[in-house]
Enzyme design. Structure first.
Site, PDB file in Angstrom:
ATOM      1  N   GLU A  84      -8.386   8.292   3.828  1.00 58.97           N
ATOM      2  CA  GLU A  84      -7.545   7.557   2.875  1.00 58.97           C
ATOM      3  C   GLU A  84      -8.335   7.177   1.625  1.00 58.97           C
ATOM      4  OE1 GLU A  84      -6.035   3.855   4.410  1.00 58.97           O
ATOM      5  OE2 GLU A  84      -4.713   3.532   2.707  1.00 58.97           O
ATOM      6  N   ASP A 124      -1.910   6.407   0.353  1.00 55.71           N
ATOM      7  CA  ASP A 124      -1.284   5.090   0.443  1.00 55.71           C
ATOM      8  C   ASP A 124      -0.538   4.866  -0.873  1.00 55.71           C
ATOM      9  OD1 ASP A 124      -1.045   2.181  -0.020  1.00 55.71           O
ATOM     10  OD2 ASP A 124      -2.219   1.967   1.820  1.00 55.71           O
ATOM     11  N   HIS A 160      -2.305   2.976  -3.725  1.00 55.76           N
ATOM     12  CA  HIS A 160      -3.688   3.263  -4.083  1.00 55.76           C
ATOM     13  C   HIS A 160      -3.863   4.135  -5.318  1.00 55.76           C
ATOM     14  CE1 HIS A 160      -5.576   2.126   0.046  1.00 55.76           C
ATOM     15  NE2 HIS A 160      -4.803   1.186  -0.459  1.00 55.76           N
ATOM     16  N   HIS A 189       0.739   6.331   3.963  1.00 55.98           N
ATOM     17  CA  HIS A 189       0.730   4.887   4.201  1.00 55.98           C
ATOM     18  C   HIS A 189       1.838   4.302   3.343  1.00 55.98           C
ATOM     19  CE1 HIS A 189      -3.173   3.287   6.205  1.00 55.98           C
ATOM     20  NE2 HIS A 189      -2.460   4.049   6.989  1.00 55.98           N
ATOM     21  N   ASP A 233      -2.585  -3.055  -5.862  1.00 53.15           N
ATOM     22  CA  ASP A 233      -2.448  -2.711  -4.443  1.00 53.15           C
ATOM     23  C   ASP A 233      -2.221  -3.981  -3.628  1.00 53.15           C
ATOM     24  OD1 ASP A 233      -2.661  -1.432  -1.977  1.00 53.15           O
ATOM     25  OD2 ASP A 233      -4.824  -1.767  -1.909  1.00 53.15           O
ATOM     26  N   ASP A 282       0.118  -4.600  -1.320  1.00 54.88           N
ATOM     27  CA  ASP A 282       0.646  -4.436   0.040  1.00 54.88           C
ATOM     28  C   ASP A 282       1.867  -5.295   0.317  1.00 54.88           C
ATOM     29  OD1 ASP A 282      -1.483  -2.622   1.439  1.00 54.88           O
ATOM     30  OD2 ASP A 282      -2.649  -4.130   0.385  1.00 54.88           O
TER      31      ASP A 282
HETATM   32  C1  RNT Z   1      -6.773  -0.703   2.364  1.00 50.24           C
HETATM   33  C2  RNT Z   1      -6.101   0.441   3.030  1.00 50.24           C
HETATM   34  C3  RNT Z   1      -6.113   0.411   4.516  1.00 50.24           C
HETATM   35  C4  RNT Z   1      -5.859  -0.968   5.080  1.00 50.24           C
HETATM   36  C5  RNT Z   1      -5.735  -0.999   6.573  1.00 50.24           C
HETATM   37  C6  RNT Z   1      -5.792  -2.383   7.116  1.00 50.24           C
HETATM   38  O1  RNT Z   1      -6.573  -0.738   1.030  1.00 50.24           O
HETATM   39  O2  RNT Z   1      -4.801   0.591   2.556  1.00 50.24           O
HETATM   40  O3  RNT Z   1      -5.225   1.342   5.009  1.00 50.24           O
HETATM   41  O4  RNT Z   1      -4.746  -1.582   4.512  1.00 50.24           O
HETATM   42  O5  RNT Z   1      -6.670  -0.169   7.112  1.00 50.24           O
HETATM   43 ZN    ZN Z   2      -3.494   2.022   3.530  1.00 51.40          ZN
END
Ligand code: RNT
Ligand code: ZN
Length: 418
Positions: free
Chosen positions: A226, A259, A262, A286, A294, A296
């Site tokens: 990732e 992700d 990202h 992701h 980022d 989340d």
């Molecule tokens: C971090 C990444 C990763 C985490 C997890 C907890 O920026 O997105 O995937 O969020 O591993």
């Molecule tokens: Zn992630």
């Protein structure tokens, strides 16, 4: 109008465009989505730590009551959430969610540290996925792990990586389904480095050591790398950047994880899928929601998400994408966060499965671009909600906002008592 009547009407409307709603529902319910265990406890983890061990985690903001403080609570929350979400679930565990009586450092972890998760998964009839944890540890405090300039620190994290592959393999063997192993490292620098080359060379060398281990069966343990654009404390330089990860994954024949949070704030990932899949076998997505960065945020049924799945649908690559969630919000009911984000993901999958892709591509081939655009626009107001309701009904989960009362009851009887 009853759900069934609304569905019959919707089914006909979609059929006029060659779209089979029954088949779409079946396909969506069947495809696994991996629920991240870390929404339950704000990415804190359950390791047994020697006095005061700490060290930089991932930031979850908010202090809503009821955070899961141990494995039992997290699993109970996950089970509650899963009962309110349609479709096949998997559960994604991070290495920092190990449960042991004594302190077991990251490089010494083995499958027995996850016995409770594995037993519970078997009991719930869900499969597990896994992630090494390269953060929230004293040896990660200065911002480098697999690319660390100190050989001893780098070797420690290489050992952690190898241990995680053995754990993933054990999970896969136990559940009779491959375990997706996602590799994310926080390595990077806050300010202008003089040398961007050396950490990347070390990172590549570390991964080569980890993946060279032939005792791990690649058909059981599915590795994905990732990338990230920046993080808190790595604003200027991220070792495992998008280019680094894509090139590494391609040349070493492992998977790539994108992700949604990202990339640059105005950059979305849907356009990248067809590029990567020209050359790679699989992608791990992701599913997340960046807000200005980022952050989340809990995933919503928005354009970014729809576009991702529309791309998968139009490219007919559903069997080449692995889906995992990655969001965390500590400011709202955490079960609610799981349910909102995961239902939104399933909704977007259904929305895409109901796309008249064949027709659109046909119009495009004929150069009828006005009609292509018009149809794309018309489809936004098709009776999608009626199909979604029936999907929930068929999956045996609450229809519409009915799940909220179950969440509230769980909050009153369980979360508020913690
Ligand atoms: C971090 C990444 C990763 C985490 C997890 C907890 O920026 O997105 O995937 O969020 O591993
Ligand atoms: Zn992630």
């Amino acid at each position: 109008m009853s759900i069934d009547k609304a569905y019959e009407f919707a089914k006909k409307r979609y059929a006029d465009f060659g779209v089979d709603t029954d088949a779409a529902i079946r396909a969506v319910l069947y495809q696994p989505v991996s629920l991240h265990c870390w929404q339950a406890d704000d990415v804190a983890g359950f390791e047994t730590k020697p006095g005061g061990l700490s060290g930089g985690g991932i930031l979850a903001t908010g202090n809503y009551p009821g955070r899961a403080k141990n494995g039992e609570e997290a699993r109970s929350d996950l089970a509650k959430a899963m009962s309110l979400i349609p479709g096949v679930h998997r559960v994604n565990v991070h290495a920092c969610y190990s449960e042991t009586d004594r302190f077991v450092d990251r490089d010494e972890m083995d499958p027995s540290c996850f016995t409770a998760w594995m037993r519970w998964a078997a009991d719930q009839n869900v499969c597990l996925d896994f992630n090494p944890t390269f953060f929230a540890h004293p040896r990660a405090e200065d911002g480098f792990t697999l690319s660390h300039p100190d050989d001893a620190v780098r070797a420690f994290w290489v050992r952690h990586g190898k241990a995680c592959r053995r754990i993933a393999q054990a999970m896969a063997a136990a559940q009779g389904s491959p375990c997706t192993l996602n590799w994310w490292t926080p390595d990077g620098a806050k300010d202008l480095p003089a040398d961007r080359f050396a950490p990347r060379a070390r990172m590549a060398a570390s991964y080569d050591e980890i993946f060279a281990e032939d005792s791990v069966d690649r058909t059981l343990c599915a590795d994905f790398l990732e990338s990230k654009l920046f993080g808190i404390g790595s604003e200027e330089y991220v070792v495992a950047s998008s280019e680094f990860c894509a090139n590494y994954a391609l040349t070493r024949k492992i998977g790539l994880c994108m992700d949604m949070g990202h990339y640059h704030p105005t950059e979305t990932i849907h356009g990248k899928i067809s590029s990567h899949l020209q050359f790679m076998d699989r992608l791990l997505l992701h599913v997340s929601r960046p807000v200005r960065w980022d952050s989340d945020h809990v995933v919503l049924f928005n354009d970014d998400l729809k576009h991702v799945f529309l791309e998968v649908q139009r490219g007919d690559v559903w069997d080449r994408v692995t889906l995992a969630l990655d969001f965390f919000d500590a400011s709202i009911n955490r079960i609610g966060a799981y349910v909102i984000g995961t239902r939104a993901t399933r909704k977007a999958m259904l929305y895409a499965r109901l796309d008249p892709s064949a027709l659109l591509k046909d119009l495009e081939r004929q150069g009828r671009l006005t009609e292509r655009l018009a149809l794309m626009e018309e489809f936004k107001s098709m009776p999608f909600g009626a199909v979604w309701d029936v999907l929930c009904e068929q999956a045996g989960v609450p229809v519409g906002s009915e799940w909220l009362s179950e969440m509230n009851q769980y909050e009153e009887t369980v979360l508020r008592k913690r």
